[in-house]
Write an enzyme that holds these catalytic residues in place. Structure first.
Site, PDB file in Angstrom:
ATOM      1  N   ASP A  29      38.858  70.187 -25.266  1.00  0.00           N
ATOM      2  CA  ASP A  29      37.503  70.726 -25.360  1.00  0.00           C
ATOM      3  C   ASP A  29      37.603  72.232 -25.624  1.00  0.00           C
ATOM      4  O   ASP A  29      38.432  72.932 -25.053  1.00  0.00           O
ATOM      5  CB  ASP A  29      36.737  70.454 -24.063  1.00  0.00           C
ATOM      6  CG  ASP A  29      35.242  70.657 -24.231  1.00  0.00           C
ATOM      7  OD1 ASP A  29      34.497  69.667 -24.198  1.00  0.00           O
ATOM      8  OD2 ASP A  29      34.819  71.823 -24.412  1.00  0.00           O
ATOM      9  N   ASN A  86      27.839  61.957 -21.723  1.00  0.00           N
ATOM     10  CA  ASN A  86      26.472  62.465 -21.666  1.00  0.00           C
ATOM     11  C   ASN A  86      25.671  61.821 -22.786  1.00  0.00           C
ATOM     12  O   ASN A  86      26.145  61.740 -23.920  1.00  0.00           O
ATOM     13  CB  ASN A  86      26.468  63.990 -21.826  1.00  0.00           C
ATOM     14  CG  ASN A  86      27.204  64.686 -20.690  1.00  0.00           C
ATOM     15  OD1 ASN A  86      27.105  64.275 -19.544  1.00  0.00           O
ATOM     16  ND2 ASN A  86      27.947  65.733 -21.015  1.00  0.00           N
ATOM     17  N   GLY A  92      22.318  65.756 -21.073  1.00  0.00           N
ATOM     18  CA  GLY A  92      23.019  67.004 -21.382  1.00  0.00           C
ATOM     19  C   GLY A  92      23.910  66.916 -22.605  1.00  0.00           C
ATOM     20  O   GLY A  92      24.851  67.708 -22.761  1.00  0.00           O
ATOM     21  N   GLN A  93      23.620  65.964 -23.495  1.00  0.00           N
ATOM     22  CA  GLN A  93      24.450  65.821 -24.698  1.00  0.00           C
ATOM     23  C   GLN A  93      24.166  66.950 -25.676  1.00  0.00           C
ATOM     24  O   GLN A  93      23.002  67.226 -25.988  1.00  0.00           O
ATOM     25  CB  GLN A  93      24.191  64.461 -25.361  1.00  0.00           C
ATOM     26  CG  GLN A  93      25.117  64.198 -26.548  1.00  0.00           C
ATOM     27  CD  GLN A  93      25.012  62.769 -27.069  1.00  0.00           C
ATOM     28  OE1 GLN A  93      24.200  61.962 -26.599  1.00  0.00           O
ATOM     29  NE2 GLN A  93      25.844  62.460 -28.059  1.00  0.00           N
ATOM     30  N   HIS A  99      31.279  60.814 -27.379  1.00  0.00           N
ATOM     31  CA  HIS A  99      32.551  61.334 -26.857  1.00  0.00           C
ATOM     32  C   HIS A  99      32.637  61.094 -25.365  1.00  0.00           C
ATOM     33  O   HIS A  99      31.646  61.178 -24.651  1.00  0.00           O
ATOM     34  CB  HIS A  99      32.728  62.823 -27.180  1.00  0.00           C
ATOM     35  CG  HIS A  99      31.553  63.681 -26.816  1.00  0.00           C
ATOM     36  ND1 HIS A  99      30.409  63.728 -27.582  1.00  0.00           N
ATOM     37  CD2 HIS A  99      31.333  64.497 -25.770  1.00  0.00           C
ATOM     38  CE1 HIS A  99      29.536  64.556 -27.033  1.00  0.00           C
ATOM     39  NE2 HIS A  99      30.069  65.037 -25.920  1.00  0.00           N
ATOM     40  N   LEU A 100      33.840  60.827 -24.940  1.00  0.00           N
ATOM     41  CA  LEU A 100      34.145  60.616 -23.526  1.00  0.00           C
ATOM     42  C   LEU A 100      34.887  61.858 -23.035  1.00  0.00           C
ATOM     43  O   LEU A 100      35.946  62.199 -23.561  1.00  0.00           O
ATOM     44  CB  LEU A 100      35.034  59.372 -23.398  1.00  0.00           C
ATOM     45  CG  LEU A 100      35.518  58.967 -22.010  1.00  0.00           C
ATOM     46  CD1 LEU A 100      34.368  58.543 -21.117  1.00  0.00           C
ATOM     47  CD2 LEU A 100      36.528  57.822 -22.143  1.00  0.00           C
ATOM     48  N   HIS A 101      34.294  62.546 -22.060  1.00  0.00           N
ATOM     49  CA  HIS A 101      34.976  63.697 -21.449  1.00  0.00           C
ATOM     50  C   HIS A 101      36.005  63.173 -20.442  1.00  0.00           C
ATOM     51  O   HIS A 101      35.709  62.277 -19.653  1.00  0.00           O
ATOM     52  CB  HIS A 101      33.993  64.562 -20.665  1.00  0.00           C
ATOM     53  CG  HIS A 101      32.964  65.272 -21.482  1.00  0.00           C
ATOM     54  ND1 HIS A 101      33.070  66.600 -21.830  1.00  0.00           N
ATOM     55  CD2 HIS A 101      31.788  64.848 -22.002  1.00  0.00           C
ATOM     56  CE1 HIS A 101      31.997  66.965 -22.516  1.00  0.00           C
ATOM     57  NE2 HIS A 101      31.200  65.928 -22.633  1.00  0.00           N
TER      58      HIS A 101
HETATM   59  P1  5GP Z   1      28.334  67.181 -24.599  1.00  0.00           P
HETATM   60  O1  5GP Z   1      27.529  68.233 -23.887  1.00  0.00           O
HETATM   61  O2  5GP Z   1      27.730  66.809 -25.923  1.00  0.00           O
HETATM   62  O3  5GP Z   1      28.662  66.001 -23.737  1.00  0.00           O
HETATM   63  O4  5GP Z   1      29.738  67.859 -24.850  1.00  0.00           O
HETATM   64  C1  5GP Z   1      30.097  68.447 -26.054  1.00  0.00           C
HETATM   65  C2  5GP Z   1      31.427  69.115 -25.808  1.00  0.00           C
HETATM   66  O5  5GP Z   1      31.990  69.435 -27.040  1.00  0.00           O
HETATM   67  C3  5GP Z   1      31.323  70.416 -25.004  1.00  0.00           C
HETATM   68  O6  5GP Z   1      32.115  70.305 -23.833  1.00  0.00           O
HETATM   69  C4  5GP Z   1      31.837  71.475 -25.965  1.00  0.00           C
HETATM   70  O7  5GP Z   1      32.595  72.460 -25.324  1.00  0.00           O
HETATM   71  C5  5GP Z   1      32.659  70.674 -26.947  1.00  0.00           C
HETATM   72  N1  5GP Z   1      32.707  71.194 -28.289  1.00  0.00           N
HETATM   73  C6  5GP Z   1      31.643  71.598 -29.045  1.00  0.00           C
HETATM   74  N2  5GP Z   1      32.043  72.004 -30.259  1.00  0.00           N
HETATM   75  C7  5GP Z   1      33.394  71.847 -30.279  1.00  0.00           C
HETATM   76  C8  5GP Z   1      34.387  72.098 -31.283  1.00  0.00           C
HETATM   77  O8  5GP Z   1      34.119  72.533 -32.397  1.00  0.00           O
HETATM   78  N3  5GP Z   1      35.671  71.828 -30.941  1.00  0.00           N
HETATM   79  C9  5GP Z   1      36.017  71.320 -29.712  1.00  0.00           C
HETATM   80  N4  5GP Z   1      37.314  71.100 -29.485  1.00  0.00           N
HETATM   81  N5  5GP Z   1      35.101  71.064 -28.756  1.00  0.00           N
HETATM   82  C10 5GP Z   1      33.815  71.328 -29.033  1.00  0.00           C
END
Ligand code: 5GP
Ligand code: ZN
Length: 113
Positions: A29, A86, A92-93, A99-101
């Site tokens: 991330d 999310n 909070g997406q 994507h899976l964190h």
């Molecule tokens: P969400 O809030 O949609 O569940 O999480 C999106 C995640 O993607 C965030 O943790 C953010 O830091 C990450 N992210 C956003 N843009 C990029 C990118 O260009 N590269 C990488 N490696 N992570 C990203």
């Protein structure tokens, strides 16, 4: 296609990829929320968890298995970790490619913010 995660999956945007196969890609991330923070994405563009269909059951299971294997490889499987998906605004997406964190390396709290 302007999706940043599709671009990471096809190599147009660089990311620190730690695992990939024909179905998924896992990478660091950009803004880590824990000492270990990775994202596991399907190569197939699915905007949110709501877009999963019965066709994607194996793919979704594979994403979880990849997360588990990464946790083992990182040495955090026994100490523990958290997986999060999310979905949409209240979830909070921020990036609309499923994507899976995978977060680990510190004590997580509950409930999440
Ligand atoms: P969400 O809030 O949609 O569940 O999480 C999106 C995640 O993607 C965030 O943790 C953010 O830091 C990450 N992210 C956003 N843009 C990029 C990118 O260009 N590269 C990488 N490696 N992570 C990203
Ligand atoms: Zn995408």
């Amino acid at each position: 296609m302007s999706c940043i995660f599709c671009k990471i999956a096809n190599g147009e945007i660089s990311a620190k990829i730690i695992y990939q196969d024909e179905r998924v890609v896992a990478f660091n991330d950009l803004s880590p929320q824990a000492p270990q923070h990775y994202l596991i994405i399907p190569r197939k563009h699915l905007a949110t968890l709501n877009d999963l269909t019965n066709e994607d059951v194996e793919l979704a299971g594979h994403m979880l298995c990849v997360a588990k294997q990464i946790a083992i490889d990182l040495g955090i499987a026994e100490t523990g970790y958290r997986t999060v998906i999310n979905c949409n605004s209240d979830g909070g997406q921020a990036v609309y490619h499923l994507h899976l964190h995978l977060l680990g390396g510190r004590q997580m709290e509950w409930p999440p913010g």
